[in-house]
Every structure is written in structure tokens, then in C-alpha cells.
Motif scaffolding. Structure first.
Motif, mmCIF file in Angstrom:
data_model
loop_
_atom_site.group_PDB
_atom_site.id
_atom_site.type_symbol
_atom_site.label_atom_id
_atom_site.label_comp_id
_atom_site.label_asym_id
_atom_site.label_seq_id
_atom_site.Cartn_x
_atom_site.Cartn_y
_atom_site.Cartn_z
ATOM 1 N N MET A 1 0.843 -1.185 0.000
ATOM 2 C CA MET A 1 0.000 0.000 0.000
ATOM 3 C C MET A 1 0.885 1.244 0.000
ATOM 4 O O MET A 1 1.883 1.304 0.708
ATOM 5 N N PHE A 2 0.531 2.221 -0.826
ATOM 6 C CA PHE A 2 1.246 3.490 -0.775
ATOM 7 C C PHE A 2 0.246 4.638 -0.882
ATOM 8 O O PHE A 2 -0.793 4.536 -1.531
ATOM 9 N N THR A 3 0.577 5.728 -0.179
ATOM 10 C CA THR A 3 -0.264 6.915 -0.185
ATOM 11 C C THR A 3 0.603 8.125 -0.506
ATOM 12 O O THR A 3 1.814 8.126 -0.255
ATOM 13 N N ILE A 26 5.118 4.461 1.663
ATOM 14 C CA ILE A 26 4.869 3.081 1.235
ATOM 15 C C ILE A 26 4.957 2.167 2.452
ATOM 16 O O ILE A 26 5.944 2.185 3.184
ATOM 17 N N VAL A 27 3.916 1.351 2.655
ATOM 18 C CA VAL A 27 3.883 0.415 3.779
ATOM 19 C C VAL A 27 3.526 -0.971 3.249
ATOM 20 O O VAL A 27 2.455 -1.155 2.664
ATOM 21 N N ASP A 28 4.449 -1.930 3.443
ATOM 22 C CA ASP A 28 4.245 -3.318 3.034
ATOM 23 C C ASP A 28 3.631 -3.404 1.628
ATOM 24 O O ASP A 28 2.523 -3.934 1.459
ATOM 25 N N PRO A 29 4.325 -2.900 0.627
ATOM 26 C CA PRO A 29 3.741 -2.815 -0.718
ATOM 27 C C PRO A 29 3.755 -4.154 -1.452
ATOM 28 O O PRO A 29 4.498 -5.075 -1.114
ATOM 29 N N THR A 30 2.925 -4.228 -2.470
ATOM 30 C CA THR A 30 2.952 -5.366 -3.384
ATOM 31 C C THR A 30 4.035 -5.126 -4.434
ATOM 32 O O THR A 30 4.565 -4.021 -4.571
ATOM 33 N N ILE A 34 5.526 -1.446 -6.002
ATOM 34 C CA ILE A 34 6.956 -1.112 -6.033
ATOM 35 C C ILE A 34 7.377 -0.716 -7.438
ATOM 36 O O ILE A 34 8.080 0.283 -7.638
ATOM 37 N N VAL A 35 6.951 -1.485 -8.412
ATOM 38 C CA VAL A 35 7.304 -1.195 -9.806
ATOM 39 C C VAL A 35 6.709 0.140 -10.241
ATOM 40 O O VAL A 35 7.372 0.939 -10.916
ATOM 41 N N TYR A 36 5.467 0.412 -9.847
ATOM 42 C CA TYR A 36 4.802 1.668 -10.222
ATOM 43 C C TYR A 36 5.558 2.878 -9.677
ATOM 44 O O TYR A 36 5.834 3.835 -10.398
ATOM 45 N N VAL A 37 5.903 2.835 -8.382
ATOM 46 C CA VAL A 37 6.624 3.952 -7.767
ATOM 47 C C VAL A 37 8.007 4.094 -8.381
ATOM 48 O O VAL A 37 8.476 5.203 -8.654
ATOM 49 N N SER A 38 8.668 2.977 -8.638
ATOM 50 C CA SER A 38 10.014 3.011 -9.219
ATOM 51 C C SER A 38 10.007 3.660 -10.602
ATOM 52 O O SER A 38 10.869 4.494 -10.910
ATOM 53 N N ASN A 40 7.643 5.705 -11.928
ATOM 54 C CA ASN A 40 7.155 7.081 -11.940
ATOM 55 C C ASN A 40 8.124 8.066 -11.297
ATOM 56 O O ASN A 40 8.163 9.240 -11.690
ATOM 57 N N LEU A 41 8.905 7.617 -10.314
ATOM 58 C CA LEU A 41 9.826 8.521 -9.624
ATOM 59 C C LEU A 41 11.285 8.294 -10.014
ATOM 60 O O LEU A 41 12.173 8.954 -9.469
ATOM 61 N N LYS A 42 11.514 7.360 -10.942
ATOM 62 C CA LYS A 42 12.875 7.066 -11.413
ATOM 63 C C LYS A 42 13.796 6.672 -10.258
ATOM 64 O O LYS A 42 14.936 7.125 -10.151
ATOM 65 N N ILE A 43 13.271 5.823 -9.371
ATOM 66 C CA ILE A 43 14.040 5.331 -8.229
ATOM 67 C C ILE A 43 14.409 3.876 -8.481
ATOM 68 O O ILE A 43 13.542 3.076 -8.858
ATOM 69 N N PRO A 44 15.681 3.512 -8.321
ATOM 70 C CA PRO A 44 16.072 2.106 -8.497
ATOM 71 C C PRO A 44 15.227 1.193 -7.625
ATOM 72 O O PRO A 44 15.008 1.467 -6.444
ATOM 73 N N ILE A 45 14.765 0.114 -8.204
ATOM 74 C CA ILE A 45 13.845 -0.761 -7.489
ATOM 75 C C ILE A 45 14.508 -1.419 -6.276
ATOM 76 O O ILE A 45 13.855 -1.722 -5.284
ATOM 77 N N GLU A 46 15.860 -1.598 -6.335
ATOM 78 C CA GLU A 46 16.545 -2.204 -5.189
ATOM 79 C C GLU A 46 16.543 -1.276 -3.976
ATOM 80 O O GLU A 46 16.609 -1.728 -2.826
#
Length: 311
Positions: A1-3, A26-30, A34-38, A40-46
Motif C-alpha cells: 500500500m502506498f499513499t 509506502i507500507v508493506d507494498p505489493t 513497487i514497480v509503479y513507484v520506481s 514514476n519517480l525514477k528510483i532504483p527498485i533495489e
């Protein structure tokens, strides 16, 4: 879940989509989240997954796209099946050019006040200050839980004064385990804070430097409190271990003394129970005489043992 949240008119407001200056919690995400946030924000998934590993160590990493600050935060156990009364989990704080992201395995008291708008002078678009406020809040929660541990240990000790039960001893062991988690995590956080202060990895203003110093001071205080409470609890456990051992020795000594005293009538009765000629064999009051003799010897032995403090 993310808000998604953003500061508007000194208040943190929930948003429907990610925009510049927003905070993504982000709290205990699926995996899909994780892929969506990564993407959209250009953040490495690791970076996002690092905070979801309970064994991940506290650290800070900087690259061209973003900065991740990984710290350990305290949480209270939801039930007895978890690792203790309190333990620690990672919290990832990721800063890029436009947003700040927090990642954790579960809801916690470090992030909760920001969601409830109880933290003053908090703006999501001032990413460095927001980061330091989270770090400061983390130290405060550590101190709060440490005080709870101290109060809980006092309650358990008062129960142990009345009765030594396994339940109370197990609770003391859980508290001791919680303090080990806290002490280890606080020392790891201290290394991260000192690295931020020394290496200038994050751009800071004078007010930010003062807040960072406050964070370091609070963290050091939490370390000292954890060490003090741990030493006290260790001493208490050792003392009660000695008390239990002493009580066991006293019980064994008492039972041994009683066994010796009871053996006197048995020995006298066995002498007169032999299949040979014995005194008083023709006496009608032989039983009473033998009983009085054995009782007299038992009383004399009991008095001697009592004077020698064998009871």
C-alpha cells in the motif's frame, strides 16, 4: 500500500497522484506498487526493496538520481508470536530531485505523527528538513519505548517480589532481548547520522545543521538509556537466578533434614521387627515403648539440627 501527501497551507494533505514536492509513504507494498513507484519517480527498485528486508543494515547511499537513508526504527510487537515485546525494522527514506519517499514493512509511530499533522513546521517539499524531522522523531520514539521498558520491568519486579513464576521471568527475558535490538540498531543509526554530518552528503542550511545536531544528541541519549537499562536488567536477572538457586538449596536442605529425622523411627522399628529375640517382645506395651523411644530420638535429632541451622 502506498499513499501520497503534500504540504499545503502548513497542513499535510492526501493526494490522488504523484506531483512535485509530494511525499510518497509506502507500507508493506505489493510487487506491482513497487514497480509503479520506481517507474514514476525514477528510483532504483533495489532501493525500494532494501527497506523491506528485516535484516538490512542501516546505511546511506548517494548516486546521481537519488539518495537513500536506511535506518532502524522501533516497533511494538502485535502478539506474543513475534520476536519480543519490542524489536526494530528498517525504514527507507529516499530523496530524489522532486520527491521524498518513505518505505517500511508496517505502520509505526515514527511516521504516524506526520500523517496526523501533529508535527510542527513540516513541509514535504523541504526534503532535507523533512528527512531530519523523521530522524528526530525516530530518536523520540526510541526514548519513549525505552521508558516503557523501564516501567514494565519495574512492574514485573514487583510481582517477582511476591512470587517467582516462569511467566514473569520470561517477560524479563523478552525485555532484555528488546534492549539488545534497540542498542544494536541505535549504534547503527549513530553511524549513519555521523556520516551525514561529516561527509556533507545532503545539502543543508544552518537550521538543518542545528536540527541534525539535535538528532545526534537524542540518539546518543537513547543509546545511553538502552545501555543503562540493559545493565540493570542483566543484574536483575542474575539476582533472581541467585534467589531461585538459593531457594532450591533451602528446599533441598529442608527435605534432607526431614528425611534424616523420619529415618530414625524407621530404623528403630526395623530393629524390633527382626525375626530374633528382642527386648520388650513379651511386653504388652511394647508398641507404645518403641514409639516413645523412636520419637524421643527424632526430637533430640531435630533439636540438634535446628540449633545447627540445618532447617
Amino acid at each position: 500500500m502506498f499513499t501520497i501527501y503534500r504540504s499545503i497551507d502548513n497542513e499535510i494533505i492526501s493526494l490522488d497522484k504523484i506531483e512535485k514536492g509530494a511525499w510518497v509513504n509506502i507500507v508493506d507494498p505489493t510487487e506491482e506498487e513497487i514497480v509503479y513507484v520506481s517507474e514514476n519517480l525514477k528510483i532504483p527498485i533495489e532501493y525500494l526493496k532494501a527497506a523491506l528486508d528485516e535484516e538490512e543494515r542501516a546505511r546511506i547511499e548517494v548516486d546521481e538520481e537519488c539518495t537513500i537513508v536506511l535506518i532502524d526504527i522501533p516497533v511494538a510487537s502485535k502478539d506474543a508470536a513475534e520476536r519480543g515485546i519490542y524489536y526494530t525494522i528498517p525504514l527507507g527514506i529516499i530523496i530524489n530531485n522532486e520527491n521524498i519517499v518513505t518505505v517500511s514493512l508496517r505502520e509505526n509511530l515514527v511516521i504516524k505523527p506526520f500523517l496526523e499533522n501533529t508535527v510542527k513546521y513540516c513541509w514535504t517539499f523541504k526534503k532535507t528538513r523533512f528527512l531530519l524531522q523523521i530522524l528526530y522523531r525516530n530518536s523520540i520514539v526510541y526514548l519513549q519505548y525505552l521508558r516503557n521498558i523501564d516501567k514494565t520491568s519495574d512492574v514485573i519486579e514487583s510481582r517477582l517480589h511476591r512470587s517467582l513464576k516462569n511467566e514473569e521471568l520470561i517477560q524479563l527475558l523478552e525485555l532484555e532481548k528488546s534492549l539488545v535490538y534497540f542498542s544494536t540498531s541505535l549504534k547503527s543509526n549513530e553511524i549513519v547520522l555521523e556520516k551525514i554530518q561529516r561527509a556533507n552528503l545532503i545539502k543543508m542550511y544552518p537550521d538543518d545543521m542545528e536540527l541534525l545536531e539535535d538528532v545526534i544528541i537524542e540518539n546518543k541519549q537513547a543509546i545511553e538509556m538502552a545501555n543503562i537499562y540493559s545493565n540493570i536488567l542483566t543484574g536483575t536477572m542474575d539476582a533472581y537466578a541467585s534467589v531461585i538457586s538459593n531457594n532450591l538449596n533451602m528446599v533441598l536442605k529442608f527435605l534432607t533434614s526431614v528425611t534424616i529425622i523420619i529415618s530414625i523411627p524407621t530404623m528403630v522399628a526395623s530393629f524390633f521387627g527382626m525375626n530374633v529375640h528382642v527386648p520388650f517382645e513379651n511386653n504388652l506395651h511394647a508398641f507404645v515403648i518403641i514409639f516413645i523411644i523412636s520419637t524421643l530420638f527424632s526430637v533430640i535429632l531435630a533439636v540438634v539440627m535446628f540449633r545447627k541451622e540445618l532447617f
